[in-house]
Design a protein around this motif. Structure first.
Motif, PDB file in Angstrom:
ATOM      1  N   TYR A 145       0.820  -1.212   0.000  1.00 35.89           N
ATOM      2  CA  TYR A 145       0.000   0.000   0.000  1.00 35.89           C
ATOM      3  C   TYR A 145       0.856   1.265   0.000  1.00 35.89           C
ATOM      4  O   TYR A 145       1.862   1.371   0.713  1.00 35.89           O
ATOM      5  N   GLN A 146       0.440   2.247  -0.820  1.00 39.32           N
ATOM      6  CA  GLN A 146       1.077   3.557  -0.859  1.00 39.32           C
ATOM      7  C   GLN A 146       0.014   4.641  -0.853  1.00 39.32           C
ATOM      8  O   GLN A 146      -1.011   4.510  -1.527  1.00 39.32           O
ATOM      9  N   ARG A 147       0.257   5.697  -0.089  1.00 36.71           N
ATOM     10  CA  ARG A 147      -0.670   6.827  -0.092  1.00 36.71           C
ATOM     11  C   ARG A 147      -0.283   7.761  -1.242  1.00 36.71           C
ATOM     12  O   ARG A 147       0.828   8.287  -1.262  1.00 36.71           O
ATOM     13  N   GLU A 195     -10.049   5.110  -4.093  1.00 35.71           N
ATOM     14  CA  GLU A 195      -9.325   3.890  -3.755  1.00 35.71           C
ATOM     15  C   GLU A 195     -10.312   2.738  -3.741  1.00 35.71           C
ATOM     16  O   GLU A 195     -11.498   2.927  -3.426  1.00 35.71           O
ATOM     17  N   SER A 196      -9.815   1.565  -4.036  1.00 29.59           N
ATOM     18  CA  SER A 196     -10.666   0.394  -3.928  1.00 29.59           C
ATOM     19  C   SER A 196     -10.949   0.131  -2.462  1.00 29.59           C
ATOM     20  O   SER A 196     -10.218   0.596  -1.573  1.00 29.59           O
ATOM     21  N   ALA A 197     -12.017  -0.590  -2.191  1.00 33.87           N
ATOM     22  CA  ALA A 197     -12.355  -0.923  -0.807  1.00 33.87           C
ATOM     23  C   ALA A 197     -11.220  -1.694  -0.150  1.00 33.87           C
ATOM     24  O   ALA A 197     -10.916  -1.497   1.037  1.00 33.87           O
ATOM     25  N   GLU A 198     -10.558  -2.546  -0.920  1.00 31.58           N
ATOM     26  CA  GLU A 198      -9.450  -3.335  -0.374  1.00 31.58           C
ATOM     27  C   GLU A 198      -8.267  -2.446  -0.004  1.00 31.58           C
ATOM     28  O   GLU A 198      -7.672  -2.586   1.071  1.00 31.58           O
ATOM     29  N   GLY A 213      -5.010   0.545   3.973  1.00 37.66           N
ATOM     30  CA  GLY A 213      -4.456   1.814   4.432  1.00 37.66           C
ATOM     31  C   GLY A 213      -4.859   2.145   5.847  1.00 37.66           C
ATOM     32  O   GLY A 213      -4.104   2.783   6.591  1.00 37.66           O
ATOM     33  N   GLU A 214      -6.048   1.714   6.261  1.00 41.72           N
ATOM     34  CA  GLU A 214      -6.516   1.987   7.613  1.00 41.72           C
ATOM     35  C   GLU A 214      -5.999   0.986   8.634  1.00 41.72           C
ATOM     36  O   GLU A 214      -5.792   1.331   9.793  1.00 41.72           O
TER      37      GLU A 214
END
Length: 679
Positions: free
Chosen positions: A310-312, A319-322, A327-328
């Motif tokens: 994951y990258q912000r 963003e996709s739900a995945e 990210g969270e």
């Protein structure tokens, strides 16, 4: 009304800082000198600019703990141009320290004719003088049997051997550096011009136990193995595309996908962080027999560490739900390390995760180390190697080992929060003390502080000197056992033991180790010191206080224009039984320190002294006579400590050390020691 002429000073700061990186340092300073508005510290000492300028010009690795310290980055930029020096210490086997005057041998393989020669290990930091010929040294790392330097031009030089288990100890050309080379067809001529080729100019590297990984300016991954003179292999992956560029210009947003952020060479594992893929692991590559001319290795089997991709991305519309859930829950990986059996990574949510290697380095899952979570959700950092690691959060430093990771791993089903799992250590002198980085060897480790000081901890095996404390009992090292292992006493963990680079301090310690001014009067105190660890610990703390801040003395301080002192460490490294550091040496201040250690001695007469003659300690061959009276080689001079006795203290339990001299005072007060530290 006439329209007002717009000025660049009208632009908000968040716009100006986007412009500054396009200016080189002289242009930026010239801009700042044009008006008072640009002289404000928020602009003139902008941390982002000076960090970028220093790292771009000299290839200095990022140091997350101090990335917002603009004053420090600016001073480093200015002094690195002329003052960077390389020091090494510890075990000298295989020539890994790069000290040309030392002989190298392997344990258990000593030439019988050399048995009676003095130990060639180096317990006191010694400059690697040939490193000056390489220009500015950007980074330095230790391998199991080697030390490797990265120059500001992107070239790698190594001393020692890459794999001491494969390379015969006597199959070396001495202690001279060898440049790590590339396959046939790549530029290999003299000078620095060849490193302008972005595919071979190394911007970041990592030394493992017995192999080295480097990532070039273009993003290409190179791997060296076995022997220093074997050319590198270009590493490619069957199932992962690496995006290479033609320059070092930063790429942002979606352009990062497929780019290599960094490489890490572990104990027996190679790895890289690749944007869009995450942490990738593979077994170190080697040429097969009969393929000596191969220049590329296609890695067929790789392992992608779960939940690390994951990258912000700024400005992302959706963003996709995945991805949103990842990210969270996990966040974006900021840094990672590869230990013997584990990979450990930290994220921008202040969380720490680990995964255990299975067969062929496979990592099936990762778990959060909940006890290391930063509750403020601010980022943390991780550093470590082999079996040890450290977590940095909120100016705290927590050290631990693979045993703790294994305990958390074993308890991941029934105790996922890791409640009451032992193994996390908070060494007192590392807490809220400006620690930037920690380098781990097999049994010792060193901490670099924002003050430019290095402190040492742990054990130096067979008195090899890996702590850099001169191997002296006066520094709190107690030698025990058949191998004479030197273990740091508990007293040393309250305020630490600094690694000293001033040669005068080596002479100073030798003087007191022989009893000071009157060895006979001090005999009973010295026997008490040598026989009781508690007494040794307290006396060593007294010496620690006396040995600090010689370059802050009023007679010296005015020569220190930028306040960094005579010796300011930029980085520290360690592995196995040896250590090293890149140090900024202000010779003007160092000479003033030396001069402040010398006074005239009317009892020895006086010899004429020419204007350009410097007062240097003479050779160490005649130490017994000279040091006993504190004299130096120049007739008519002596050291300032020549008339001082071995210290006599009133100990913390009220005991008076024996003797007839006056009691010595504590320069900074007797500490309240924390002696229950488990290291």
């Amino acid at each position: 009304m006439a329209e007002r002429t717009a000025s660049i000073t009208d632009l908000p700061l968040d716009i100006l800082v986007l412009i500054f990186p396009y200016l080189d340092a002289p242009s930026f300073l010239a801009l700042c000198s044009t008006c008072k508005a640009f002289q404000q510290p928020s602009i003139r000492l902008d941390a982002d600019y000076w960090s970028h300028a220093t790292r771009s010009a000299f290839r200095v690795p990022n140091q997350p703990v101090i990335q917002y310290d603009g004053v420090r980055w600016q001073k480093l930029y200015r002094r690195m141009l002329t003052q960077s020096r390389v020091f090494t210490w510890g075990s000298s086997t295989y020539g890994r320290l790069g000290h040309g005057s030392q002989q190298s041998h392997a344990p258990g393989m000593v030439n019988p004719r050399m048995r009676h020669r003095r130990n060639t290990d180096c317990p006191f930091p010694t400059e690697v003088e040939w490193a000056r010929e390489l220009g500015i040294i950007a980074d330095m790392q230790c391998g199991g049997w080697s030390t490797t330097l990265l120059t500001a031009h992107g070239a790698l030089y190594t001393v020692g051997v890459l794999d001491g288990m494969q390379t015969p100890w006597n199959n070396r050309t001495g202690n001279l550096p060898q440049r790590l080379s590339f396959p046939a067809g790549f530029p290999d001529g003299p000078g620095h011009a060849k490193y302008e080729e972005p595919t071979i100019a190394i911007r970041q590297f990592s030394s493992g136990r017995c192999h080295i990984l480097g990532v070039a300016d273009s993003g290409r991954i190179w791997s060296w193995y076995n022997e220093v003179d074997i050319p590198a292999l270009h590493v490619k992956f069957l199932n992962i595309d690496i995006k290479e560029g033609s320059s070092t210009n930063p790429v942002t947003g979606g352009g990062l996908y497929g780019r290599v952020k960094k490489v890490v060479a572990g104990w027996s594992t190679s790895s890289a962080y690749i944007y869009g893929t995450g942490i990738v692991l593979w077994e170190p590559v080697k040429r097969a027999q009969g393929e000596e001319e191969a220049d590329t290795m296609l890695v067929m089997e790789t392992v992608e560490v779960p939940r690390t991709a994951y990258q912000r991305v700024k400005g992302a519309s959706r963003e996709s739900a995945e991805d949103k859930a990842l990210g969270e829950e996990v966040g974006a990986v900021l840094n990672y390390i590869v230990l013997e059996h584990f990979v450990v990574f930290v994220t921008d949510l202040g969380t720490v995760f680990c995964g255990r290697f299975g067969e062929k380095n496979k990592v099936d899952e990762v778990i959060e180390l909940c006890a290391l979570r930063n509750e403020s959700s601010t980022p943390v950092d991780v550093q470590g190697s082999f079996r040890s690691f450290a977590i940095f959060k909120n100016d705290e430093v927590i050290t631990s080992s693979q045993d703790y990771l294994q305990a958390c791993w074993d308890a991941r089903q029934h105790n996922p929060e890791g409640v009451d799992i032992e193994g996390l250590k908070r060494i007192p002198c590392l807490q809220h003390n400006g620690v930037i980085s920690i380098a781990f060897g097999d049994y010792h480790f060193l901490a670099l502080h924002s003050s430019g000081k290095i402190t040492a901890y742990g054990t130096e095996m067979q008195a090899c000197g890996a702590l850099g404390l001169g191997g002296s009992s006066l520094r709190g090292i107690r030698h025990t056992g058949f191998g004479r292992d030197g273990k740091l006493l508990p007293h040393a963990y309250t305020h630490g033991r600094q690694v000293w680079f001033e040669p005068e301090k080596k002479t100073w310690m030798t003087f007191f180790a022989q009893g000071g001014r009157a060895p006979d009067e001090a005999d009973e105190r010295m026997r008490m010191f040598g026989g009781d660890p508690v007494v040794q610990g307290e006396v060593s703390e007294w010496f620690e206080q006396e040995g600090r801040d010689w370059d802050k003395h009023p007679a010296v301080k005015d020569a220190d224009e930028d306040g960094l002192g005579a010796y300011f460490a930029l980085s520290v490294c360690a592995a196995g039984w040896h250590s090293g550091a890149i140090v900024l040496v202000n010779e003007k201040v160092a000479n003033r320190v030396q001069e402040n250690c010398i006074v005239r001695d009317p009892n020895l007469g006086q010899a004429p002294k020419t204007e350009d003659q410097q007062l240097r300690p003479g050779p160490l061959d005649d130490l017994e006579g000279r040091i006993a009276r504190g004299a130096i080689s120049e007739q008519g001079y002596k050291y300032t400590w020549a008339e001082k006795p071995f210290p006599r203290l009133l100990l913390s339990d009220g005991t008076e050390m024996p003797g007839t001299v006056d009691f010595d005072e504590w320069r900074f007060g007797r500490p309240e020691w924390q002696l229950d530290v488990d290291v």
